[in-house]
Design an enzyme around this catalytic site. Structure first.
Site, PDB file in Angstrom:
ATOM      1  N   GLY A 409      -9.382   0.721   5.816  1.00 12.68           N
ATOM      2  CA  GLY A 409      -9.533   1.981   5.106  1.00 12.68           C
ATOM      3  C   GLY A 409      -8.565   2.057   3.938  1.00 12.68           C
ATOM      4  O   GLY A 409      -8.201   1.041   3.328  1.00 12.68           O
ATOM      5  N   SER A 410      -8.102   3.257   3.642  1.00 12.37           N
ATOM      6  CA  SER A 410      -7.331   3.473   2.412  1.00 12.37           C
ATOM      7  C   SER A 410      -5.922   2.893   2.414  1.00 12.37           C
ATOM      8  O   SER A 410      -5.270   2.882   1.362  1.00 12.37           O
ATOM      9  CB  SER A 410      -7.266   4.970   2.098  1.00 12.37           C
ATOM     10  N   VAL A 411      -5.406   2.421   3.557  1.00 13.59           N
ATOM     11  CA  VAL A 411      -4.109   1.734   3.492  1.00 13.59           C
ATOM     12  C   VAL A 411      -4.248   0.438   2.694  1.00 13.59           C
ATOM     13  O   VAL A 411      -3.264  -0.158   2.266  1.00 13.59           O
ATOM     14  CB  VAL A 411      -3.535   1.445   4.900  1.00 13.59           C
ATOM     15  N   LYS A 413      -5.448   0.309  -0.242  1.00 12.95           N
ATOM     16  CA  LYS A 413      -5.378   0.626  -1.672  1.00 12.95           C
ATOM     17  C   LYS A 413      -4.107   0.119  -2.344  1.00 12.95           C
ATOM     18  O   LYS A 413      -4.118  -0.230  -3.532  1.00 12.95           O
ATOM     19  CB  LYS A 413      -5.550   2.132  -1.873  1.00 12.95           C
TER      20      LYS A 413
END
Length: 665
Positions: A409-411, A413
């Site tokens: 997921g967004s970790v 980014k």
């Protein structure tokens, strides 16, 4: 004249041939053949070389079986019997001969070697004379006489303990109660309550007390019970035939909090013994079944002491060979048991995983998987009902989640930003005009869109993309980087590479990136991207180490601060990303603002990974958060909580990780 010469030559040749045939074997040649058979352990053929007197003392079957049994029981290998023939044998013309020989062999208790004298005598059999060995039991071992027996005594080594960084025991040698009954005193009235308390069937108890070795009044062990299980012990000893005794056992003081990391020991199975028989394991061994108990089993188990003795008829003993016991070696970890238990307590009954490390030294401070199981009970033995419950639990308490890979997921980014910045696909200041909550590259995507939660009207730069966790921004960053450069960039961060870590971890993978949609989704941690939590921690270390990625370590003896990947991003870009990660927590609009603490500058990144078959479906969600102290980066914590949909999403791990940092201050 020619005929006469020919006849004379024929007579001479026949004479020579007859002389050659009538030549008697020498004692040294005869003994050399016996030695050759001995080295090949052809005992049945060796018997044919024995003298008549020797054969009166032992039959061929007894001779062969005795050698076979002794060599098998003592695990004799590398046998070498050495006999050097004399250059001039003055004994060949006599009726008796004497030769010295040496024997050397490896055994279960080490090397055995000796020198012995062999006596041979000339005997006539079937009208032919030959040399035969005046054999006795001293040929097996010099001090072994008729009527003596060989004994093997073993000393069990102490299993090495597993300690945390402060030498606090995570797997130690302790004691438990062995519960049993007095044979002949188990009545039908006692059987049912006893079976219930021991979580055994009445049939299992009946089988144990009716074993062939059991005699009246003997103690028959049934099950081992933890000394902490005081209430059950009181109930058990209230039953008349029940007795208890303390026995040595493996103890796991932190129980469920470290179960997946440490594992447990149990009796070796037939299949395990088959695989490990060449490594000195026996059917009586307890071996590691999971975790580090299994990974370091050979180091922890030690080596048993063995002594081979010749037991004399008068009760005396002669030591033939002896190998001292070698206790198992201690394994000291970098784990901090306080951090381990703090993360476990915060995860509680959630399905998930948490890990912590020192991002500068690479020391792994915690590895947690929940829900968990009791390793003490596992060591003592689960009942059939307990084992079935664990296997059928939907939250899978037997799964070691910190070794597994998940969609980040967004970790992800922060990693995407590092790759895109390094390739010039984005710059920190460049603002991207994004409107609305959904976006697609072009109509070729059909009905597929990348969506975002925060839909502002202003252009989005890197800082805002981090603060608001903007999926569209990072999807576009991945597309601008391109498949080849993005793949190369991720490989610099350790993707598609086995991590040299003592606990076996699944490899983090990229997937195919065969379509633009997959590439775009990978930019914000969806697509086919898969990461382990340990790799995630390592992947964030460049933002505290001027762009260098630190290798995670687990053993205290390992060198600290090893650089796994050098300059995965520049020092400048590492500083930019670190500042933005601080904003994610410090900014009131940041997705991790709930973790902000006064006087404790936490930086980090949230993530929510969706698991669904296609867009538009309602799937499950995993919530992520990874955080660290920017001013004193000695602790970095990552956490994954499964099934956070409609419960708060990534805010669940955000609050839990914050609590871990509060406890660690």
């Amino acid at each position: 004249m020619k005929k006469l010469v020919g006849s004379l030559l024929l007579v001479m040749l026949l004479g020579l041939g007859l002389a050659g045939c009538s030549k008697e074997p020498t004692p040294q040649d005869r003994f050399a053949k016996y030695i050759a058979l001995w080295n090949e352990q052809k005992f049945d053929q060796m018997y044919d070389y024995l003298s008549n007197d020797a054969k009166k003392k032992i039959t061929k079957e007894e001779f062969t079986s005795r050698y076979d049994k002794i060599y098998k029981d003592l695990q004799i290998s590398d046998l070498k019997i050495d006999f050097k023939k004399p250059k001039e044998d003055k004994q060949a013309d006599k009726e008796k001969a004497h030769y010295s020989f040496t024997a050397k062999m490896n055994s279960i208790a080490g090397v055995i070697q000796f020198t012995q004298v062999a006596n041979l005598k000339k005997e006539e059999r079937a009208d032919k004379k030959n040399w035969y060995l005046d054999w006795n039991t001293g040929f097996i071992f010099p001090k072994l006489q008729e009527g003596d027996k060989l004994g093997i005594e073993t000393t069990t080594p102490k299993r090495g303990e597993i300690l945390d960084r402060n030498e606090i025991g995570l797997a130690v040698n302790g004691q438990v109660y062995e519960v049993g009954v007095v044979a002949g005193k188990v009545t039908d009235q006692v059987l049912e309550p006893l079976a219930s308390l021991l979580q055994m069937s009445p049939e299992q108890i009946k089988k144990a007390i009716s074993a062939s070795w059991v005699k009246p009044e003997l103690f028959v062990p049934l099950k081992r019970v933890s000394m902490d299980d005081e209430e059950r012990i009181v109930q058990l000893i209230a039953l008349e035939p029940v007795q208890t005794r303390k026995v040595e056992a493996r103890i796991y003081p932190y129980s469920k909090a470290a179960a997946h990391l440490i594992g447990y020991v149990g009796p070796i199975t037939a299949d395990e013994l088959e695989d490990l028989k060449d490594k000195g394991y026996t059917s009586n061994d307890m071996i590691g079944k999971r975790g580090l108990e299994q990974v370091y089993d050979e180091q922890l188990k030690g080596k048993p002491g063995v002594r081979i003795t010749i037991n004399k008829k008068d009760g005396d003993k002669e030591v033939l060979a002896e190998k001292p016991v070698e206790d198992g070696k201690t394994v000291k970890l970098t784990i901090d048991v306080d951090v381990q238990t703090a993360i476990y307590d915060q995860l509680g009954k959630e399905a998930g995983t948490g890990a912590a490390m020192n991002p500068v030294t690479g020391e792994t401070l915690a590895l947690v998987s929940t829900p968990s199981f009791d390793p003490n009970q596992a060591m003592l033995g689960f009942s059939a009902a307990q084992w079935k419950a664990l296997q059928e639990d939907k939250k899978q308490p037997l799964s070691t989640r910190f070794k597994m890979t998940f969609a980040p997921g967004s970790v992800m980014k922060a990693i995407t930003a590092g790759v895109a910045l390094s390739n010039g696909a984005i710059t920190p200041e460049q603002a991207v005009a994004i409107s609305g909550k959904k976006w697609q590259k072009d109509t070729s995507w059909g009905g597929y869109y990348v969506t975002r939660v925060h839909a502002g009207a202003e252009p989005v730069n890197l800082e805002k993309a981090f603060v608001f966790s903007d999926n569209i921004y990072f999807a576009q960053a991945a597309l601008k980087t391109g498949k080849a450069a993005f793949t190369d960039g991720l490989k610099k961060f350790g993707f598609e590479e086995e991590l040299a870590f003592p606990f076996p971890l699944e490899k983090s993978t990229i997937g195919s990136l065969d379509r633009d949609i997959v590439l775009a989704d990978s930019g914000y941690g969806q697509g086919q991207i898969q990461m382990s939590i340990v790799h995630l921690l390592s992947a964030y270390t460049p933002f505290m180490n001027n762009g260098n990625m630190i290798k995670p370590i687990l053993l205290a003896e390992e060198q600290q601060g090893q650089v796994w990947k050098e300059a995965v991003v520049s020092a400048e870009h590492a500083g930019v990303i670190a500042a933005d990660l601080r904003k994610v927590v410090a900014d009131a609009a940041g997705t991790a603002h709930a973790a902000d603490m006064k006087g404790y500058p936490l930086a980090g990144k949230t993530g929510t990974a969706e698991m669904k078959q296609k867009q538009g479906e309602t799937g499950t969600e995993n919530g992520w958060f990874i955080g660290y102290n920017t001013e004193s980066p000695s602790l970095m914590v990552a956490m994954l909580v499964e099934n956070v949909q409609k419960r708060g999403g990534s805010q669940i791990p955000v609050k839990k990780v914050k609590k871990v940092f509060e406890l660690a201050q």
